[in-house]
Design an enzyme around this catalytic site. Structure first.
Site, PDB file in Angstrom:
ATOM      1  N   SER A 168       0.836  -1.202   0.000  1.00  0.00           N
ATOM      2  CA  SER A 168       0.000   0.000   0.000  1.00  0.00           C
ATOM      3  C   SER A 168       0.876   1.259   0.000  1.00  0.00           C
ATOM      4  O   SER A 168       1.694   1.409  -0.903  1.00  0.00           O
ATOM      5  CB  SER A 168      -0.952  -0.061   1.197  1.00  0.00           C
ATOM      6  N   ASP A 270      -9.424  -6.040  -4.216  1.00  0.00           N
ATOM      7  CA  ASP A 270      -9.022  -5.005  -3.259  1.00  0.00           C
ATOM      8  C   ASP A 270     -10.080  -3.905  -3.280  1.00  0.00           C
ATOM      9  O   ASP A 270     -10.269  -3.240  -4.302  1.00  0.00           O
ATOM     10  CB  ASP A 270      -7.649  -4.456  -3.683  1.00  0.00           C
ATOM     11  N   HIS A 304      -7.732  -5.801   0.495  1.00  0.00           N
ATOM     12  CA  HIS A 304      -6.502  -5.000   0.604  1.00  0.00           C
ATOM     13  C   HIS A 304      -5.454  -5.539   1.593  1.00  0.00           C
ATOM     14  O   HIS A 304      -4.276  -5.598   1.267  1.00  0.00           O
ATOM     15  CB  HIS A 304      -6.891  -3.569   0.980  1.00  0.00           C
TER      16      HIS A 304
HETATM   17  N1  LIG Z   1      -6.229   2.086   7.713  1.00  0.00           N
HETATM   18  C1  LIG Z   1      -5.971   3.313   6.987  1.00  0.00           C
HETATM   19  C2  LIG Z   1      -6.572   3.241   5.609  1.00  0.00           C
HETATM   20  C3  LIG Z   1      -5.582   2.739   4.676  1.00  0.00           C
HETATM   21  O1  LIG Z   1      -4.570   2.244   5.069  1.00  0.00           O
HETATM   22  C4  LIG Z   1      -5.844   2.876   3.234  1.00  0.00           C
HETATM   23  C5  LIG Z   1      -7.099   3.267   2.790  1.00  0.00           C
HETATM   24  C6  LIG Z   1      -7.325   3.402   1.421  1.00  0.00           C
HETATM   25  C7  LIG Z   1      -6.307   3.147   0.531  1.00  0.00           C
HETATM   26  C8  LIG Z   1      -5.064   2.761   0.997  1.00  0.00           C
HETATM   27  C9  LIG Z   1      -4.837   2.630   2.356  1.00  0.00           C
HETATM   28  N2  LIG Z   1      -3.603   2.286   2.875  1.00  0.00           N
HETATM   29  C10 LIG Z   1      -2.417   2.426   2.259  1.00  0.00           C
HETATM   30  O2  LIG Z   1      -1.371   2.398   2.869  1.00  0.00           O
HETATM   31  C11 LIG Z   1      -6.515   4.522   7.686  1.00  0.00           C
HETATM   32  O3  LIG Z   1      -7.233   4.366   8.682  1.00  0.00           O
HETATM   33  O4  LIG Z   1      -6.197   5.617   7.230  1.00  0.00           O
END
Ligand SMILES: N[C@@H](CC(=O)c1ccccc1NC=O)C(=O)O
EC number: 3.5.1.9
Length: 327
Positions: A168, A270, A304
């Site tokens: 991510s 995802d 994801h």
């Molecule tokens: N758990 C994260 C959300 C997150 O990690 C995320 C959400 C949408 C697309 C990518 C993500 N993470 C990438 O590192 C949060 O609370 O911001």
């Protein structure tokens, strides 16, 4: 380097018998002299590479052999979620096939924790303005990763003999860390960091302007979330979002001359990251990677976070990456 303030020697090796093979582990190794709460890393080395396969402990100063290939993980969490940590790599290490360690070329593992951006709206762990480690902005995240890599390289001496893996936003950071560090404001005379020969990107964020403005069907409901974490990590100047996005690197061969292999893994299931993010980076790498860079795409499965949470999928990806790396 080996004085009493060295993070390597103040952190003991402990033996773990619950991974795919017995390994020695160092936890929370500070990689900078005055670390904040998040500037530390994890290290695992198979016990078979030590002279005392059955030993319960090792001298803290012990290092794996210099010909070791390192696999180094960067966790995700949108540059802000403290619930994703360097420990996210553990399930994969439990699921690796023991055959990986039968080769004469040793393999060791590390996972780098890094400073985060503000997240005052987190449902269970909101950041407070006084928490230094949770209120940074770009380029601090990538500079922390580079500092951690440099720390490991200076001790273990592996140079570019490593695979950098990120999930991510960790995948964004892995590709950023492969580029010339001057991009991130590091003085090349002082920054002793060697780029990896291989990067593995898992369900990664590679084109931030498109993610925020036009993520495609099924993802528009997250535009507000994407925009919130991108602003928190990179500020309000939208031109910066382009500058930091791997998709807009115009000359991969020139900016990552030591790059030999890229493995991109993306799941169509995802629900948070559109498949198109991976396709855009694939196209950019193929266009300007030159003759030395191979690019392989593997379709992942599940949502994801599944790839690292149920370590089996990530273990399979690592086995593939190590095979390609050793070719
Ligand atoms: N758990 C994260 C959300 C997150 O990690 C995320 C959400 C949408 C697309 C990518 C993500 N993470 C990438 O590192 C949060 O609370 O911001």
């Amino acid at each position: 380097m080996s004085g009493i303030h060295d993070g390597w020697t103040i952190t003991p090796w402990t033996r773990h018998d619950d991974l795919s093979v017995p390994m020695f582990h160092k936890t929370h190794v500070p990689y900078t002299p005055l670390p904040n709460n998040l500037q530390h890393l994890e290290v695992w080395v198979p016990a078979a590479y030590t002279s005392q396969t059955h030993a319960e402990s090792l001298p803290a100063s012990w290092l794996p052999p210099p010909n070791t290939t390192w696999v180094i993980y960067i966790h995700g969490g949108a540059w802000r979620d403290p619930l994703e940590t360097a420990a996210d790599f553990t399930p994969a290490l439990q699921h690796l096939s023991p055959e990986v360690f039968e080769s004469k070329a040793p393999v060791a593992f590390a996972s780098i924790s890094y400073s985060l951006s503000g997240y005052p709206g987190h449902s269970t762990c909101p950041s407070s303005p006084s928490e230094y480690s949770r209120n940074v902005r770009h380029p601090r995240h990538v500079l922390d990763v580079l500092t951690g890599l440099s720390f490991l390289q200076q001790r273990a001496g592996f140079g570019s003999n490593y695979i950098l893996v990120g999930h991510s936003c960790g995948a964004t950071l892995a590709f950023q860390a492969a580029l010339r560090p001057e991009r991130w404001g590091v003085d090349s005379g002082r920054a002793f960091v060697e780029a990896p020969r291989m990067v593995v990107g898992l369900n990664g964020l590679y084109d931030l302007p498109v993610l925020v403005a036009d993520p495609g069907d099924g993802y528009k409901k997250y535009c507000g979330v994407y925009e919130e974490f991108v602003r928190s990590a990179f500020g309000d100047d939208e031109e910066q979002w382009r500058v930091v996005s791997p998709v807009y690197v115009g000359d991969w061969a020139g900016e990552w001359p030591g790059g030999r292999h890229v493995l991109l893994v993306q799941s169509r299931e995802d629900t948070l990251v559109p498949f198109e993010q991976m396709e855009r980076l694939r196209d950019g790498l193929l266009k300007s990677g030159g003759g030395k860079l191979s690019v392989e795409v593997v379709e992942g499965y599940g949502d994801h976070y599944d790839i690292w949470k149920y370590g089996k999928q990530l273990a399979g990806v690592l086995e593939r990456a190590i095979d390609v790396f050793r070719l």
